[in-house]
Design a protein around this motif. Structure first.
Motif, mmCIF file in Angstrom:
data_model
loop_
_atom_site.group_PDB
_atom_site.id
_atom_site.type_symbol
_atom_site.label_atom_id
_atom_site.label_comp_id
_atom_site.label_asym_id
_atom_site.label_seq_id
_atom_site.Cartn_x
_atom_site.Cartn_y
_atom_site.Cartn_z
ATOM 1 N N CYS A 129 0.831 -1.200 0.000
ATOM 2 C CA CYS A 129 0.000 0.000 0.000
ATOM 3 C C CYS A 129 0.870 1.257 0.000
ATOM 4 O O CYS A 129 1.627 1.473 0.934
ATOM 5 N N TYR A 130 0.763 2.048 -1.066
ATOM 6 C CA TYR A 130 1.562 3.270 -1.185
ATOM 7 C C TYR A 130 0.978 4.438 -0.398
ATOM 8 O O TYR A 130 1.701 5.304 0.053
ATOM 9 N N GLU A 131 -0.354 4.484 -0.288
ATOM 10 C CA GLU A 131 -1.022 5.546 0.460
ATOM 11 C C GLU A 131 -2.356 5.000 0.944
ATOM 12 O O GLU A 131 -2.861 4.030 0.404
ATOM 13 N N PRO A 132 -2.949 5.587 1.981
ATOM 14 C CA PRO A 132 -4.208 5.064 2.522
ATOM 15 C C PRO A 132 -5.311 5.051 1.463
ATOM 16 O O PRO A 132 -5.565 6.069 0.811
ATOM 17 N N HIS A 133 -5.932 3.895 1.283
ATOM 18 C CA HIS A 133 -7.019 3.768 0.310
ATOM 19 C C HIS A 133 -7.795 2.472 0.541
ATOM 20 O O HIS A 133 -7.355 1.588 1.264
ATOM 21 N N LEU A 134 -8.942 2.402 -0.114
ATOM 22 C CA LEU A 134 -9.751 1.189 -0.172
ATOM 23 C C LEU A 134 -9.643 0.657 -1.595
ATOM 24 O O LEU A 134 -9.959 1.362 -2.553
ATOM 25 N N HIS A 135 -9.168 -0.554 -1.733
ATOM 26 C CA HIS A 135 -9.079 -1.231 -3.027
ATOM 27 C C HIS A 135 -10.379 -2.011 -3.191
ATOM 28 O O HIS A 135 -10.717 -2.836 -2.336
ATOM 29 N N PHE A 136 -11.113 -1.741 -4.262
ATOM 30 C CA PHE A 136 -12.417 -2.373 -4.496
ATOM 31 C C PHE A 136 -12.401 -3.055 -5.853
ATOM 32 O O PHE A 136 -12.003 -2.461 -6.857
ATOM 33 N N MET A 137 -12.838 -4.307 -5.854
ATOM 34 C CA MET A 137 -12.846 -5.085 -7.089
ATOM 35 C C MET A 137 -14.080 -5.976 -7.121
ATOM 36 O O MET A 137 -14.481 -6.526 -6.108
ATOM 37 N N VAL A 138 -14.670 -6.094 -8.293
ATOM 38 C CA VAL A 138 -15.724 -7.070 -8.560
ATOM 39 C C VAL A 138 -15.113 -8.063 -9.540
ATOM 40 O O VAL A 138 -14.426 -7.665 -10.490
ATOM 41 N N PHE A 139 -15.344 -9.355 -9.301
ATOM 42 C CA PHE A 139 -14.706 -10.362 -10.148
ATOM 43 C C PHE A 139 -15.576 -11.599 -10.301
ATOM 44 O O PHE A 139 -16.549 -11.797 -9.579
ATOM 45 N N LYS A 140 -15.179 -12.420 -11.259
ATOM 46 C CA LYS A 140 -15.785 -13.737 -11.442
ATOM 47 C C LYS A 140 -14.661 -14.765 -11.491
ATOM 48 O O LYS A 140 -13.574 -14.470 -12.006
ATOM 49 N N PRO A 141 -14.892 -15.946 -10.945
ATOM 50 C CA PRO A 141 -13.883 -17.005 -11.026
ATOM 51 C C PRO A 141 -13.726 -17.452 -12.482
ATOM 52 O O PRO A 141 -14.688 -17.446 -13.245
ATOM 53 N N THR A 142 -12.517 -17.799 -12.843
ATOM 54 C CA THR A 142 -12.237 -18.276 -14.190
ATOM 55 C C THR A 142 -10.995 -19.149 -14.156
ATOM 56 O O THR A 142 -10.148 -18.988 -13.295
ATOM 57 N N GLY A 143 -10.883 -20.028 -15.085
ATOM 58 C CA GLY A 143 -9.682 -20.853 -15.196
ATOM 59 C C GLY A 143 -8.729 -20.301 -16.247
ATOM 60 O O GLY A 143 -7.814 -20.979 -16.679
ATOM 61 N N GLU A 144 -8.943 -19.054 -16.642
ATOM 62 C CA GLU A 144 -8.190 -18.470 -17.758
ATOM 63 C C GLU A 144 -6.817 -17.923 -17.384
ATOM 64 O O GLU A 144 -6.066 -17.521 -18.258
ATOM 65 N N ASN A 145 -6.471 -17.850 -16.101
ATOM 66 C CA ASN A 145 -5.151 -17.338 -15.709
ATOM 67 C C ASN A 145 -4.723 -18.001 -14.405
ATOM 68 O O ASN A 145 -5.500 -18.708 -13.768
ATOM 69 N N GLU A 146 -3.490 -17.751 -14.018
ATOM 70 C CA GLU A 146 -2.945 -18.396 -12.813
ATOM 71 C C GLU A 146 -3.575 -17.894 -11.523
ATOM 72 O O GLU A 146 -3.459 -18.530 -10.481
ATOM 73 N N HIS A 147 -4.271 -16.763 -11.562
ATOM 74 C CA HIS A 147 -4.919 -16.225 -10.375
ATOM 75 C C HIS A 147 -6.289 -16.852 -10.115
ATOM 76 O O HIS A 147 -6.799 -16.795 -9.001
ATOM 77 N N GLY A 148 -6.918 -17.397 -11.149
ATOM 78 C CA GLY A 148 -8.210 -18.059 -10.986
ATOM 79 C C GLY A 148 -9.411 -17.129 -11.008
ATOM 80 O O GLY A 148 -10.515 -17.533 -10.678
ATOM 81 N N PHE A 149 -9.209 -15.867 -11.397
ATOM 82 C CA PHE A 149 -10.329 -14.924 -11.470
ATOM 83 C C PHE A 149 -10.024 -13.848 -12.499
ATOM 84 O O PHE A 149 -8.879 -13.677 -12.929
ATOM 85 N N GLN A 150 -11.072 -13.102 -12.868
ATOM 86 C CA GLN A 150 -10.929 -11.931 -13.733
ATOM 87 C C GLN A 150 -11.799 -10.816 -13.173
ATOM 88 O O GLN A 150 -12.984 -11.035 -12.898
ATOM 89 N N SER A 151 -11.214 -9.642 -12.975
ATOM 90 C CA SER A 151 -12.012 -8.507 -12.501
ATOM 91 C C SER A 151 -12.972 -8.070 -13.606
ATOM 92 O O SER A 151 -12.747 -8.326 -14.788
ATOM 93 N N LEU A 152 -14.048 -7.436 -13.179
ATOM 94 C CA LEU A 152 -15.085 -6.937 -14.096
ATOM 95 C C LEU A 152 -15.177 -5.430 -13.974
ATOM 96 O O LEU A 152 -14.976 -4.878 -12.882
ATOM 97 N N ALA A 153 -15.530 -4.763 -15.060
ATOM 98 C CA ALA A 153 -15.813 -3.327 -15.000
ATOM 99 C C ALA A 153 -17.037 -3.166 -14.122
ATOM 100 O O ALA A 153 -18.075 -3.798 -14.358
ATOM 101 N N ILE A 154 -16.943 -2.327 -13.103
ATOM 102 C CA ILE A 154 -18.007 -2.204 -12.108
ATOM 103 C C ILE A 154 -19.074 -1.230 -12.595
ATOM 104 O O ILE A 154 -18.773 -0.113 -12.976
ATOM 105 N N ARG A 155 -20.306 -1.696 -12.573
ATOM 106 C CA ARG A 155 -21.443 -0.824 -12.881
ATOM 107 C C ARG A 155 -21.989 -0.309 -11.540
ATOM 108 O O ARG A 155 -22.416 -1.079 -10.706
ATOM 109 N N PHE A 156 -21.927 1.013 -11.352
ATOM 110 C CA PHE A 156 -22.392 1.621 -10.121
ATOM 111 C C PHE A 156 -23.826 2.124 -10.270
ATOM 112 O O PHE A 156 -24.256 2.477 -11.371
ATOM 113 N N LYS A 157 -24.529 2.167 -9.156
ATOM 114 C CA LYS A 157 -25.899 2.689 -9.136
ATOM 115 C C LYS A 157 -25.928 4.193 -9.340
ATOM 116 O O LYS A 157 -26.858 4.729 -9.880
ATOM 117 N N ASP A 158 -24.923 4.879 -8.831
ATOM 118 C CA ASP A 158 -24.904 6.350 -8.951
ATOM 119 C C ASP A 158 -23.643 6.832 -9.608
ATOM 120 O O ASP A 158 -22.667 6.180 -9.725
#
Length: 149
Positions: A120-149
């Motif tokens: 962490c370089y500076e105080p922040h909240l890291h927010f991610m939405v993702f789905k599991p996938t077998g397509e990479n070594e991490h086992g997931f892919q983040s998604l572009a987040i659709r916000f309500k507002d």
């Protein structure tokens, strides 16, 4: 749209907190490419971005800093929202989680407080939405987040 969240999420912090959004983190590449950092002071409230079930909680680390040496010291909460979609909120304060694994949470519920744990370089909240996938070594892919507002 492929690569976009199925659900619409609320921003995971109270509206009255002064926050700057940062999308250019050097850590946001590959499966993390759609993650967002919300710059905010340590101790800020983290709210559930949508109703769901908490599936992971880590808040036992009291270490953090600006180098890769701290990457395994991250505190976080992961929530399952249905439709094979999950959100993750990272850089939680040491012993800052107010929920437990298996707990049902409601949108807007207080989950935790921020803290500069992990890489962490500076105080922040890291927010991610993702789905599991077998397509990479991490086992997931983040998604572009659709916000309500």
């Amino acid at each position: 749209m492929k690569g976009e969240s199925l659900w619409r999420y609320s921003k995971p912090f109270p509206k009255e907190i002064e926050v700057r959004e940062c999308n250019d983190s050097p850590a946001h590449f590959g499966p993390y490419c759609h993650a967002i950092d919300f710059l905010m002071p340590d101790g800020s409230q983290i709210l559930a971005p949508m109703a769901g079930v908490v599936i992971q909680v880590r808040d036992d680390s009291n270490r953090g800093g600006p180098s890769q040496e701290f990457e395994n010291d991250l505190n976080y909460i992961t929530i399952a929202h249905g439709g094979n979609e999950f959100s993750q909120l990272c850089h939680i304060a040491y012993k800052g989680a107010l929920v437990r694994e298996g707990q049902q949470v409601e949108e807007g519920q207080l989950l935790a407080h921020t803290g500069s744990t992990g890489w962490c370089y500076e105080p922040h909240l890291h927010f991610m939405v993702f789905k599991p996938t077998g397509e990479n070594e991490h086992g997931f892919q983040s998604l572009a987040i659709r916000f309500k507002d």
